[in-house]
Design a protein around this motif. Structure first.
Motif, PDB file in Angstrom:
ATOM      1  N   PRO A 121       0.829  -1.218   0.000  1.00  0.00           N
ATOM      2  CA  PRO A 121       0.000   0.000   0.000  1.00  0.00           C
ATOM      3  C   PRO A 121       0.859   1.263   0.000  1.00  0.00           C
ATOM      4  N   GLU A 122       0.313   2.341  -0.518  1.00  0.00           N
ATOM      5  CA  GLU A 122       1.052   3.601  -0.549  1.00  0.00           C
ATOM      6  C   GLU A 122       1.345   4.109   0.859  1.00  0.00           C
ATOM      7  N   THR A 123       0.442   3.856   1.786  1.00  0.00           N
ATOM      8  CA  THR A 123       0.680   4.160   3.196  1.00  0.00           C
ATOM      9  C   THR A 123       0.203   2.967   4.020  1.00  0.00           C
ATOM     10  N   PHE A 124       0.908   2.666   5.079  1.00  0.00           N
ATOM     11  CA  PHE A 124       0.537   1.563   5.948  1.00  0.00           C
ATOM     12  C   PHE A 124       1.189   1.764   7.306  1.00  0.00           C
ATOM     13  N   GLU A 125       0.740   0.991   8.268  1.00  0.00           N
ATOM     14  CA  GLU A 125       1.252   1.085   9.628  1.00  0.00           C
ATOM     15  C   GLU A 125       2.073  -0.158   9.946  1.00  0.00           C
ATOM     16  N   ASP A 201      -4.788  -2.800  20.368  1.00  0.00           N
ATOM     17  CA  ASP A 201      -5.562  -3.208  19.200  1.00  0.00           C
ATOM     18  C   ASP A 201      -4.930  -4.435  18.544  1.00  0.00           C
ATOM     19  N   PRO A 202      -5.417  -5.643  18.855  1.00  0.00           N
ATOM     20  CA  PRO A 202      -4.828  -6.864  18.288  1.00  0.00           C
ATOM     21  C   PRO A 202      -4.909  -6.930  16.763  1.00  0.00           C
ATOM     22  N   LYS A 203      -5.864  -6.221  16.157  1.00  0.00           N
ATOM     23  CA  LYS A 203      -6.013  -6.284  14.698  1.00  0.00           C
ATOM     24  C   LYS A 203      -4.806  -5.691  13.975  1.00  0.00           C
ATOM     25  N   ARG A 204      -4.065  -4.850  14.675  1.00  0.00           N
ATOM     26  CA  ARG A 204      -2.853  -4.306  14.050  1.00  0.00           C
ATOM     27  C   ARG A 204      -1.890  -5.436  13.666  1.00  0.00           C
ATOM     28  N   PHE A 205      -1.787  -6.433  14.512  1.00  0.00           N
ATOM     29  CA  PHE A 205      -0.873  -7.541  14.238  1.00  0.00           C
ATOM     30  C   PHE A 205      -1.381  -8.400  13.082  1.00  0.00           C
ATOM     31  N   ASP A 206      -2.696  -8.506  12.931  1.00  0.00           N
ATOM     32  CA  ASP A 206      -3.255  -9.222  11.788  1.00  0.00           C
ATOM     33  C   ASP A 206      -2.939  -8.489  10.487  1.00  0.00           C
TER      34      ASP A 206
END
Length: 223
Positions: A121-125, A201-206
Motif C-alpha cells: 500500500p502507498e501508506t501503511f502502519e 488493538d490486536p487487529k494491528r498484528f493481523d
C-alpha cells in the motif's frame, strides 16, 4: 527452499517468519549467535535471514557473521535483514549505521517509496523497534519512510536483498515480551509508544501479517 535464521536475542526470534515459511512448504533452521553458536556455511541454505538484536554478538562471532553476510551478498541467494540485521546489510554495502536522534519504538505510519520494487500500500502502519539508523547505500532502492526516519528499508539487486527497520514478524506475544524487557521510559516522545498503545488493538498484528505475506512472497520470487 531451506532458509537459515541468524538469531541474536531470545526476544527477536523468527516469529511469524517461521510460520509463513512452514505454511508455504519451505524448511528452516536457525543459528543462536546469542548462545555462542557459530554461523553456518552459506552452502547450508538457499536463503538467509538476519534477525534483530539488542546488542551485537561477541567480537569473534561478529567477525564470522560479517564474512557470511558478505558472501551471501555476492551470491545469488536471497538475503533479508531486520533491524540489526538490516544494519549489517547496509554496512556490507558501504553505508554507515549510527544511533538515531529519535528512536522509533511502536506503531508508526510508513509511506511507500516511489522507487520501491514491492507491491505494498502507498501508506501503511508497521511496528518499529530500533535505536539506530542508516543511509541509503549506493545502488539501492528505498522502500519506505516515516516522519522521523527517511530510510526505513531498502532493496538491492532487484529485490534479492532486503533490509527492513519494520518488524512485520512480531506477534502480540512477542511485543509483550519486548515491552517487559526493553521498553524505555520516555514521557511525551511521539516516536516511543507505551505498552498500552502497542498492545491495545490486536487487529494491528493481523494487518502486519498480511503485509509480511506480500513481502516474503515477492522476496523469494526473486530467487
Amino acid at each position: 527452499m531451506h532458509i537459515y535464521f541468524l538469531q541474536h536475542s531470545p526476544l527477536f526470534g523468527p516469529a511469524r517468519l517461521a510460520d509463513w515459511l512452514t505454511g508455504m512448504g519451505h524448511s528452516h533452521n536457525h543459528c543462536r549467535l546469542d548462545e555462542g553458536e557459530l554461523p553456518p556455511p552459506l552452502a547450508n541454505c538457499d536463503a538467509l535471514v538476519l534477525l534483530d538484536a539488542l546488542e551485537p554478538p561477541e567480537a569473534a562471532l561478529l567477525k564470522r557473521e560479517r564474512k557470511l553476510v558478505d558472501r551471501a551478498m555476492k551470491s545469488s541467494k536471497p538475503v533479508l535483514g531486520i533491524g540489526y540485521g538490516a544494519g549489517l546489510i547496509a554496512e556490507s554495502l558501504g553505508a554507515i549505521v549510527s544511533p538515531a536522534v529519535q528512536p522509533e519504538i511502536g506503531w508508526q505510519p510508513l509511506t511507500l517509496a516511489d522507487e520501491s520494487p514491492f507491491d505494498l500500500p502507498e501508506t501503511f502502519e508497521a511496528l518499529l523497534w530500533h535505536r539506530d539508523i542508516f543511509g541509503l547505500p549506493d545502488g539501492c532502492l528505498p522502500l519506505g519512510s516515516t516522519p522521523a526516519g527517511p530510510v526505513q528499508g531498502f532493496a538491492w539487486d532487484l529485490g534479492r536483498v532486503i533490509a527492513l527497520q519494520w518488524h512485520l514478524e512480531l506477534t502480540a506475544q512477542d511485543t509483550t515480551a519486548l515491552c517487559d524487557h526493553d521498553l524505555p521510559t520516555a514521557a511525551n516522545i511521539p516516536t516511543i509508544h507505551t505498552r498500552d498503545e502497542m498492545l491495545r488493538d490486536p487487529k494491528r498484528f493481523d494487518r502486519q501479517a498480511a503485509l509480511l505475506d506480500r513481502i516474503m512472497t515477492q522476496w523469494l520470487e526473486y530467487r
